[in-house]
Design an enzyme around this catalytic site. Structure first.
Site, PDB file in Angstrom:
ATOM      1  N   ASP A  55     -62.898 114.821  -0.663  1.00 49.66           N
ATOM      2  CA  ASP A  55     -61.571 114.889  -1.275  1.00 49.66           C
ATOM      3  C   ASP A  55     -60.731 113.724  -0.782  1.00 49.66           C
ATOM      4  O   ASP A  55     -60.456 113.605   0.423  1.00 49.66           O
ATOM      5  CB  ASP A  55     -60.912 116.218  -0.900  1.00 49.66           C
ATOM      6  CG  ASP A  55     -59.656 116.507  -1.702  1.00 49.66           C
ATOM      7  OD1 ASP A  55     -59.031 115.554  -2.197  1.00 49.66           O
ATOM      8  OD2 ASP A  55     -59.292 117.696  -1.813  1.00 49.66           O
ATOM      9  N   ASN A  81     -61.622 103.989  -9.164  1.00 48.45           N
ATOM     10  CA  ASN A  81     -61.146 104.624 -10.393  1.00 48.45           C
ATOM     11  C   ASN A  81     -60.288 105.855 -10.148  1.00 48.45           C
ATOM     12  O   ASN A  81     -59.383 106.147 -10.930  1.00 48.45           O
ATOM     13  CB  ASN A  81     -62.368 104.994 -11.246  1.00 48.45           C
ATOM     14  CG  ASN A  81     -62.043 105.980 -12.338  1.00 48.45           C
ATOM     15  OD1 ASN A  81     -61.591 105.615 -13.414  1.00 48.45           O
ATOM     16  ND2 ASN A  81     -62.271 107.267 -12.069  1.00 48.45           N
ATOM     17  N   TYR A 152     -45.992 107.417  -9.078  1.00 48.06           N
ATOM     18  CA  TYR A 152     -47.198 106.915  -9.736  1.00 48.06           C
ATOM     19  C   TYR A 152     -47.104 105.408  -9.961  1.00 48.06           C
ATOM     20  O   TYR A 152     -48.047 104.663  -9.669  1.00 48.06           O
ATOM     21  CB  TYR A 152     -47.394 107.640 -11.060  1.00 48.06           C
ATOM     22  CG  TYR A 152     -48.587 107.159 -11.857  1.00 48.06           C
ATOM     23  CD1 TYR A 152     -49.870 107.578 -11.530  1.00 48.06           C
ATOM     24  CD2 TYR A 152     -48.435 106.285 -12.931  1.00 48.06           C
ATOM     25  CE1 TYR A 152     -50.976 107.144 -12.254  1.00 48.06           C
ATOM     26  CE2 TYR A 152     -49.525 105.832 -13.661  1.00 48.06           C
ATOM     27  CZ  TYR A 152     -50.799 106.273 -13.314  1.00 48.06           C
ATOM     28  OH  TYR A 152     -51.876 105.828 -14.028  1.00 48.06           O
ATOM     29  N   LYS A 156     -49.598 102.392  -8.397  1.00 47.73           N
ATOM     30  CA  LYS A 156     -50.341 101.470  -9.253  1.00 47.73           C
ATOM     31  C   LYS A 156     -49.943 100.021  -8.998  1.00 47.73           C
ATOM     32  O   LYS A 156     -50.753  99.098  -9.174  1.00 47.73           O
ATOM     33  CB  LYS A 156     -50.167 101.858 -10.716  1.00 47.73           C
ATOM     34  CG  LYS A 156     -50.841 103.182 -11.062  1.00 47.73           C
ATOM     35  CD  LYS A 156     -52.313 103.169 -10.661  1.00 47.73           C
ATOM     36  CE  LYS A 156     -53.029 104.453 -10.912  1.00 47.73           C
ATOM     37  NZ  LYS A 156     -54.468 104.402 -10.517  1.00 47.73           N
ATOM     38  N   VAL A 183     -55.377 106.424 -22.155  1.00 46.69           N
ATOM     39  CA  VAL A 183     -56.715 106.761 -22.644  1.00 46.69           C
ATOM     40  C   VAL A 183     -56.844 108.263 -22.899  1.00 46.69           C
ATOM     41  O   VAL A 183     -56.246 109.091 -22.200  1.00 46.69           O
ATOM     42  CB  VAL A 183     -57.783 106.301 -21.638  1.00 46.69           C
ATOM     43  CG1 VAL A 183     -59.187 106.529 -22.188  1.00 46.69           C
ATOM     44  CG2 VAL A 183     -57.594 104.828 -21.286  1.00 46.69           C
ATOM     45  N   THR A 185     -58.232 111.022 -22.052  1.00 52.07           N
ATOM     46  CA  THR A 185     -58.921 111.751 -21.001  1.00 52.07           C
ATOM     47  C   THR A 185     -58.129 113.018 -20.707  1.00 52.07           C
ATOM     48  O   THR A 185     -57.079 113.266 -21.300  1.00 52.07           O
ATOM     49  CB  THR A 185     -59.011 110.911 -19.717  1.00 52.07           C
ATOM     50  OG1 THR A 185     -57.673 110.638 -19.255  1.00 52.07           O
ATOM     51  CG2 THR A 185     -59.735 109.595 -19.957  1.00 52.07           C
TER      52      THR A 185
END
Length: 255
Positions: A55, A81, A152, A156, A183, A185
């Site tokens: 984790d 990723n 976030y 990034k 995307v 997902t």
């Protein structure tokens, strides 16, 4: 053929990248958050050169992931990723860090430092990184009111800056950052405009291709094209301060 380690490869873009590379004949080392998720990889897991389990919220488990990968052998490329997007609150990892920071920034930094240096490094970022300026004032969200979107964006930005810094500090390694776009997902949702095949293409290309266009370092990519990242990401002073702060937070220094 190359051997490539991909974090967060149990689903989403990481899984799609793993399937693409395996279909091309490359060897892939997968990563799953838990033993249950590793067992659920099914046919993909049976095709893999190995599965690292741990984790990324936990520094101890992140260290174990690095150990598992090193035990398999030197990777030709690593695709960082794994990531989380919208967290309802700061949260707290076993070490007391904000969850978003731990998974999106601290974990790729630690794995970069602890895994034997590959020939290529690819870090998944986002176009939203351009809204992440000013993070070094309170990197771990210990004093600011929680803002999941800002957190976030900051993480990034961190991985773009890390990728560009490593291109400078490790000239023998090809280090790049990728914005896969919004995307389709589990994270992106079904209304996202980018299909998963397009979303995974740039990072797998950078990881294994011998095309002259892919054999570059210190670049920021979106759908196989270079773009300009946020100004702060390319500033050497910001890069160095960020790396020093990450070393302080994790107790791990870049070799």
């Amino acid at each position: 053929m190359a051997i490539v380690f991909i974090t967060g490869s149990a689903d989403g873009l990481g899984r799609a990248a793993a399937q693409s590379l395996l279909d091309q004949g490359h060897r892939v080392v997968l990563h799953a958050r838990s033993a249950d998720r590793a067992a659920a990889l099914g046919e993909l897991g049976s095709r893999a050169a190995g599965i690292a389990v741990g984790d990324l919220r936990s520094a101890e488990e992140t260290r174990r992931i690095a150990d598992q990968v090193n035990a398999i052998g030197r990777m030709d490329a690593i695709i960082h990723n794994a990531g989380v997007y919208s967290q309802p609150d700061r949260g707290a990892t076993p070490e007391g860090h904000a969850t978003t920071l731990a998974i999106n920034t601290l974990a790729p930094y630690m794995l970069t430092a602890l895994i034997e240096r590959p020939a290529r490094l690819v870090y998944l970022s986002s176009g939203l990184h351009r809204g992440g300026e000013g993070s070094l004032t309170d990197l771990d969200w210990t004093t600011r009111p929680w803002d999941s979107a800002k957190a976030y964006a900051e993480t990034k930005l961190h991985v773009v800056a890390l990728a560009l810094a490593l291109a400078r500090l490790w000239p023998e390694v090809l280090s790049n950052a990728v914005d896969p776009g919004w995307v389709q997902t589990r994270m992106g949702g079904t209304s996202a405009p980018v299909d998963i095949e397009t979303g995974q293409r740039t990072q797998t290309w950078l990881a294994v291709s011998d095309d002259p266009e892919a054999l570059v370092s210190g670049r920021y990519w979106h759908h196989l094209r270079q773009q300009e990242p946020a100004e702060e990401a390319v500033e050497r002073t910001f890069q160095d301060k960020l790396i020093a702060r990450l070393a302080e937070l994790t107790g791990v220094t870049l070799p």
